[in-house]
Structure formats: C-alpha cells, structure tokens
Design a protein around this motif. Sequence first.
Motif, short mmCIF file in Angstrom:
data_model
loop_
_atom_site.label_atom_id
_atom_site.label_comp_id
_atom_site.label_asym_id
_atom_site.label_seq_id
_atom_site.Cartn_x
_atom_site.Cartn_y
_atom_site.Cartn_z
N LEU A 1 29.36 33.10 26.47
CA LEU A 1 29.99 34.40 26.72
C LEU A 1 29.88 35.33 25.53
O LEU A 1 29.76 36.56 25.70
CB LEU A 1 31.46 34.20 27.09
N HIS A 2 29.89 34.79 24.34
CA HIS A 2 29.85 35.62 23.13
C HIS A 2 28.52 36.35 22.95
O HIS A 2 28.42 37.25 22.13
CB HIS A 2 30.17 34.78 21.88
N TRP A 3 27.50 35.96 23.71
CA TRP A 3 26.20 36.65 23.63
C TRP A 3 26.10 37.82 24.61
O TRP A 3 25.16 38.61 24.53
CB TRP A 3 25.07 35.67 23.95
N PHE A 4 27.03 37.94 25.54
CA PHE A 4 26.86 38.86 26.66
C PHE A 4 27.31 40.28 26.32
O PHE A 4 28.15 40.50 25.45
CB PHE A 4 27.67 38.38 27.87
N ASP A 5 26.76 41.24 27.08
CA ASP A 5 27.27 42.60 27.13
C ASP A 5 28.50 42.53 28.03
O ASP A 5 28.39 42.61 29.26
CB ASP A 5 26.19 43.53 27.70
N LEU A 6 29.67 42.37 27.45
CA LEU A 6 30.85 42.02 28.23
C LEU A 6 31.28 43.07 29.26
O LEU A 6 31.57 42.72 30.40
CB LEU A 6 32.02 41.68 27.30
N PRO A 7 31.33 44.37 28.91
CA PRO A 7 31.73 45.34 29.94
C PRO A 7 30.83 45.30 31.17
O PRO A 7 31.31 45.32 32.32
CB PRO A 7 31.63 46.69 29.21
N GLN A 8 29.52 45.22 30.96
CA GLN A 8 28.58 45.17 32.07
C GLN A 8 28.73 43.86 32.85
O GLN A 8 28.75 43.84 34.09
CB GLN A 8 27.15 45.31 31.55
N PHE A 9 28.85 42.76 32.12
CA PHE A 9 28.96 41.46 32.77
C PHE A 9 30.24 41.36 33.60
O PHE A 9 30.23 40.87 34.73
CB PHE A 9 28.91 40.36 31.72
N TYR A 10 31.35 41.84 33.06
CA TYR A 10 32.61 41.75 33.79
C TYR A 10 32.61 42.59 35.06
O TYR A 10 33.27 42.23 36.05
CB TYR A 10 33.77 42.14 32.88
N LYS A 11 31.88 43.68 35.07
CA LYS A 11 31.72 44.46 36.31
C LYS A 11 31.06 43.60 37.38
O LYS A 11 31.45 43.62 38.55
CB LYS A 11 30.87 45.71 36.05
N GLN A 12 30.04 42.83 36.97
CA GLN A 12 29.33 41.97 37.91
C GLN A 12 30.23 40.84 38.41
O GLN A 12 30.24 40.52 39.59
CB GLN A 12 28.08 41.41 37.24
N VAL A 13 30.99 40.26 37.48
CA VAL A 13 31.90 39.17 37.85
C VAL A 13 32.91 39.65 38.87
O VAL A 13 33.16 38.99 39.89
CB VAL A 13 32.62 38.63 36.59
N LYS A 14 33.50 40.82 38.64
CA LYS A 14 34.51 41.35 39.54
C LYS A 14 33.91 41.73 40.90
O LYS A 14 34.61 41.74 41.91
CB LYS A 14 35.23 42.53 38.89
N TRP A 15 32.63 42.03 40.91
CA TRP A 15 31.96 42.38 42.16
C TRP A 15 31.68 41.14 43.01
O TRP A 15 31.87 41.16 44.22
CB TRP A 15 30.65 43.11 41.86
N VAL A 16 31.28 40.03 42.38
CA VAL A 16 30.88 38.84 43.17
C VAL A 16 32.05 37.93 43.52
O VAL A 16 32.00 37.21 44.53
CB VAL A 16 29.79 38.00 42.46
N LEU A 17 33.12 37.94 42.71
CA LEU A 17 34.22 37.01 42.96
C LEU A 17 35.02 37.39 44.20
O LEU A 17 35.23 38.56 44.48
CB LEU A 17 35.16 36.95 41.75
N LYS A 18 35.50 36.37 44.89
CA LYS A 18 36.39 36.59 46.03
C LYS A 18 37.72 37.12 45.53
O LYS A 18 38.25 36.65 44.52
CB LYS A 18 36.61 35.27 46.77
#
Length: 263
Positions: free
Chosen positions: A110-127
């Motif tokens: 997780l520490h390598w990721f672009d967190l704002p962009q990644f969290y948008k994707q997470v919130k989009w795919v999660l139920k």
Amino acid sequence: MADMFVKQAKQYAEARPNYPEELFKFIASKTPKHELAWDVGTGSGQAAASLAPIYKNVIATDTSPKQLEFAIKLPNIRYQLTPPTMSITELEQNVATQSSVDLVTIATALHWFDLPQFYKQVKWVLKKPNGVIAAWTYYWSEINESVDAVFKSFHSVDYEPFREPQHKLVENKYMSIDFPFEPVDGVDNTGPFDQFVLEKLMHLDDYLTFIRSSSGYQTAKNRGVELLTDNMMEKFKVAWNSYGQSKKVARFPVYLRIGKVGN
C-alpha cells in the motif's frame, strides 16, 4: 515500484515468508459474503493463494509481468497484468464491475500506491456498505540478539542511503498512512492491529536472500553498490553461528489496517 522488483522477482518469490492463516481468517470474518476478493499488488501471489480457499473467486493484479511469472497458480485465481494507473473503464475491464467485490487486500504494497486514486477505485468496486479493505505490512525480521545487532548496524549505516521515502510508512507500522474507511464490525478503529506474526525457518543463505530481495538492496545494486560485501556477510555469518543451529526462526510482526467502505 514494479520495475524495482523485476530483477529479483524469483528471489522475492522464494525468500518472502508466508502470511499466517489466522490473518486471513480474521479478515474473512469481517466480510458478510465470500464471493470475490481482489488482491492488489499481488507479486508472487502469496496473499491470493491464501484467499483462494475462502473466496469463490480471486482476482490478483500486479503491474509487473515478471512477478506474475512466479505467482502461485490455483484454479480460482485469475492473475491480471494491469497498468500503474487505471481509468474506471479499465478497472471494470481488468478487475471487476461496480459494487461487486467483497474484499480488497494489499499485502506489503500500500505504501507504494497513489492513495487518492487507488481509494477511488476501491470505493467503486467494493460492495456497499460492508465491503472490506485490508492492508498490512511487516518490517524486518527478528532472529536473535546477535544477528539483530549486526542487522541494525547494517540497516542504519549501509542500507539507509538507498531506502525509499515510502518505507517511513512501513517503519511507522502504517500508523500514519491515509486510510479513509470505517471500522469493521467488532472493533472501534481501523488499526493498525498487531496480533499476527509471520514466521519462516531460515538458513543464513535464506536470510541473505531475503535482504537481496528488498527494494533498497536493488536500488543500491542498480547504482553499482554491493551492500552485502564479503566483510558484511562475514559479520552476519559469525552472528548467525554464535547461537548454534544452522536454521533459525525469523519472526516478522504484521501490522494490519482494516476497514469497510460504508455508504
């Protein structure tokens, strides 16, 4: 980040410890359903392989084709090479549709990721509202007093100049990493939780291979610097042999952040 691990992908797959079964049981207990899990930054597929017996299907993604070459193959795991950044359209094509994923996991990445962009994707795919994200990391191993003392000196003097800034988040046990999610049922915060420990039985050669599989070692090597000099390896050898027994248990405390997406 992917480029950093390309050259030592085989070493990484062989040297890294397996995550404890209890970690995945705990995480899985927080997801109401066990239909689809997405393991992001899967590397050699260690976490994906542990999720496979629990979830009906696992999609495991990485940006490094070399890492995926060495990934653990199981019938219900689909490995997918993805670009470093994905649009929502690419996310839907490569990973999953909107609100279809029960669990997103990120093991020591997780520490390598672009967190704002990644969290948008997470919130989009999660139920919604109970889809879960679980991210964990571990720091360097604990062997014994002698080996740990040599490593501490090696790490602070030799290794330090080649350490990436992101490792400060790991050193801080993910306490300071941005994690904008709600606590899962049964706990009152998102962690880090530290009740899990990785253990791996190692010879000295295994221990040195583990060091060589690290990003800082690879950075140094790319700059023409060999961190594990003959002198340094001799120091490790003396410390390793001082306690007898050629094989030793390496312990890696795990630090887990876990949360649910909410509405």
